[in-house]
Design a protein around this motif. Structure first.
Motif, PDB file in Angstrom:
ATOM      1  N   ARG A 199      47.158 -10.013  64.742  1.00 33.05           N
ATOM      2  CA  ARG A 199      46.951  -8.682  64.170  1.00 33.05           C
ATOM      3  C   ARG A 199      46.722  -8.765  62.665  1.00 33.05           C
ATOM      4  NH1 ARG A 199      50.757  -7.123  68.179  1.00 33.05           N
ATOM      5  NH2 ARG A 199      52.519  -7.478  66.757  1.00 33.05           N
ATOM      6  N   ARG A 203      43.293  -7.694  60.877  1.00 33.59           N
ATOM      7  CA  ARG A 203      43.414  -6.632  59.878  1.00 33.59           C
ATOM      8  C   ARG A 203      42.829  -7.100  58.550  1.00 33.59           C
ATOM      9  NH1 ARG A 203      43.812  -1.380  60.099  1.00 33.59           N
ATOM     10  NH2 ARG A 203      45.309  -1.618  61.808  1.00 33.59           N
ATOM     11  N   ARG A 208      41.029  -3.530  60.840  1.00 36.61           N
ATOM     12  CA  ARG A 208      41.529  -2.764  61.994  1.00 36.61           C
ATOM     13  C   ARG A 208      42.286  -3.687  62.930  1.00 36.61           C
ATOM     14  NH1 ARG A 208      35.911  -1.438  65.216  1.00 36.61           N
ATOM     15  NH2 ARG A 208      34.670  -3.155  64.387  1.00 36.61           N
ATOM     16  N   SER A 209      42.823  -3.117  63.994  1.00 41.93           N
ATOM     17  CA  SER A 209      43.634  -3.890  64.927  1.00 41.93           C
ATOM     18  C   SER A 209      42.743  -4.711  65.850  1.00 41.93           C
ATOM     19  CB  SER A 209      44.491  -2.950  65.771  1.00 41.93           C
ATOM     20  OG  SER A 209      43.663  -2.196  66.660  1.00 41.93           O
ATOM     21  N   LYS A 211      42.836  -4.782  69.073  1.00 43.04           N
ATOM     22  CA  LYS A 211      42.438  -3.925  70.188  1.00 43.04           C
ATOM     23  C   LYS A 211      41.237  -3.068  69.821  1.00 43.04           C
ATOM     24  CE  LYS A 211      44.337  -0.556  73.472  1.00 43.04           C
ATOM     25  NZ  LYS A 211      45.550   0.207  73.866  1.00 43.04           N
ATOM     26  N   ASP A 212      41.259  -2.486  68.613  1.00 42.59           N
ATOM     27  CA  ASP A 212      40.157  -1.632  68.183  1.00 42.59           C
ATOM     28  C   ASP A 212      38.911  -2.463  67.903  1.00 42.59           C
ATOM     29  OD1 ASP A 212      39.440   1.139  67.592  1.00 42.59           O
ATOM     30  OD2 ASP A 212      39.097   0.409  65.553  1.00 42.59           O
TER      31      ASP A 212
END
Length: 294
Positions: A199, A203, A208-209, A211-212
């Protein structure tokens, strides 16, 4: 001795609604005078392309500046800097509501006022375009220079010395494996990382994460398949990593704003004769050649 050229602008309120506006541009070199201590109400990107010097922020910490490097001057933050004994610099003053988003994504780094660059060529080329647009009487001045500020932030992001030009290798690996039905924890394990480490890396590299980040890649590919093929929605879902077509459809609708079938109705480009067998390859875009003179 030093040489200085600069221009300053006053964009209208309507231009601020474009997201970013350029307030000024300059190119300087030589034994330049010290700047500050001072505090500004807008952002400035100072690109040092040759020479070296120093930077001091509000905490009093002394940073050595060695070209190529970027100095981030952010609103409300006192700063003090100068060459030692000389350097070449170009700078762009800018503001606008989009600065908050660029900061969130990591393109602007208020907590990192001195950023080593691998190469200042791309950033200087963009500043050069702003300088050329700054000619007196240019009716496109505010829009042209504002658009170039967006380009400058991308060029500076690519030029960071701590990242490869196209981002962190972890991001490339995630993009490569994006369509496999793997959880974030499984992706992390593949790279010998904990989920928290993954993560942090994503990031830092993409703002962003994980997942995103994966979702953006998957939905982008799903759109291409929906627009350029006649594959059923369930098959498209499986191609981009979702075994449950109903879940895929809900996710697509929530993120895109319309259902997959509706997107296909609007964007479909399938043609008789087999075009749907040749799905666009994102890693092999076509070259668009200029028309030949007649």
């Amino acid at each position: 001795m030093h040489h200085t050229w600069m221009r300053y602008f006053s964009p209208a309120p309507v231009h601020h609604r474009l997201g970013l506006v350029c307030l000024g541009v300059g190119l300087q070199h030589g034994e330049l005078p010290t700047v500050g201590p001072r505090t500004l109400d807008h952002h400035v990107a100072v690109v040092v392309s040759a020479g070296g010097g120093w930077f001091r922020g509000p905490d009093g910490h002394h940073h050595t500046v060695t070209a190529p490097a970027l100095l981030w001057l952010t609103p409300g933050v006192p700063h003090h800097y100068g060459p030692d004994p000389s350097w070449d610099e170009c700078f762009v003053d800018f503001t606008g509501p989009a600065t908050a988003t660029y900061t969130e994504l990591g393109y602007i780094e208020p907590d990192r006022p001195v950023v080593p660059l691998s190469d200042a060529t791309g950033a200087r080329a963009t500043v050069g375009r702003i300088a050329r647009a700054a000619r007196r009487g240019n009716p496109l001045l505010e829009v042209e220079t504002g658009a170039a500020v967006h380009e400058l932030l991308v060029a500076l992001r690519r030029a960071r010395a701590d990242l490869a030009p196209d981002g962190d290798p972890v991001l490339h690996a995630l993009a490569r494996d994006a369509f496999q039905p793997l959880s974030v924890a499984e992706h992390a394990a593949r790279h010998g990382m904990t989920p928290a480490e993954l993560r942090a890396a994503v990031r830092r590299g993409a703002g962003r994460s994980p997942k995103d980040y994966l979702l953006g890649i998957r939905l982008g590919r799903a759109k291409e398949l929906l627009a350029a093929t006649e594959l059923p929605v369930a098959a498209v879902a499986r191609r981009v990593g979702y075994d449950d077509p109903a879940y895929f459809s809900r996710l697509f609708t929530r993120r895109v704003g319309m259902a997959p079938v509706r997107f296909r109705e609007q964007q479909g480009r399938t043609l008789p004769g087999g075009w749907s067998d040749r799905i666009p390859d994102p890693d092999d875009p076509p070259m668009i050649e200029p028309p030949h003179a007649t």
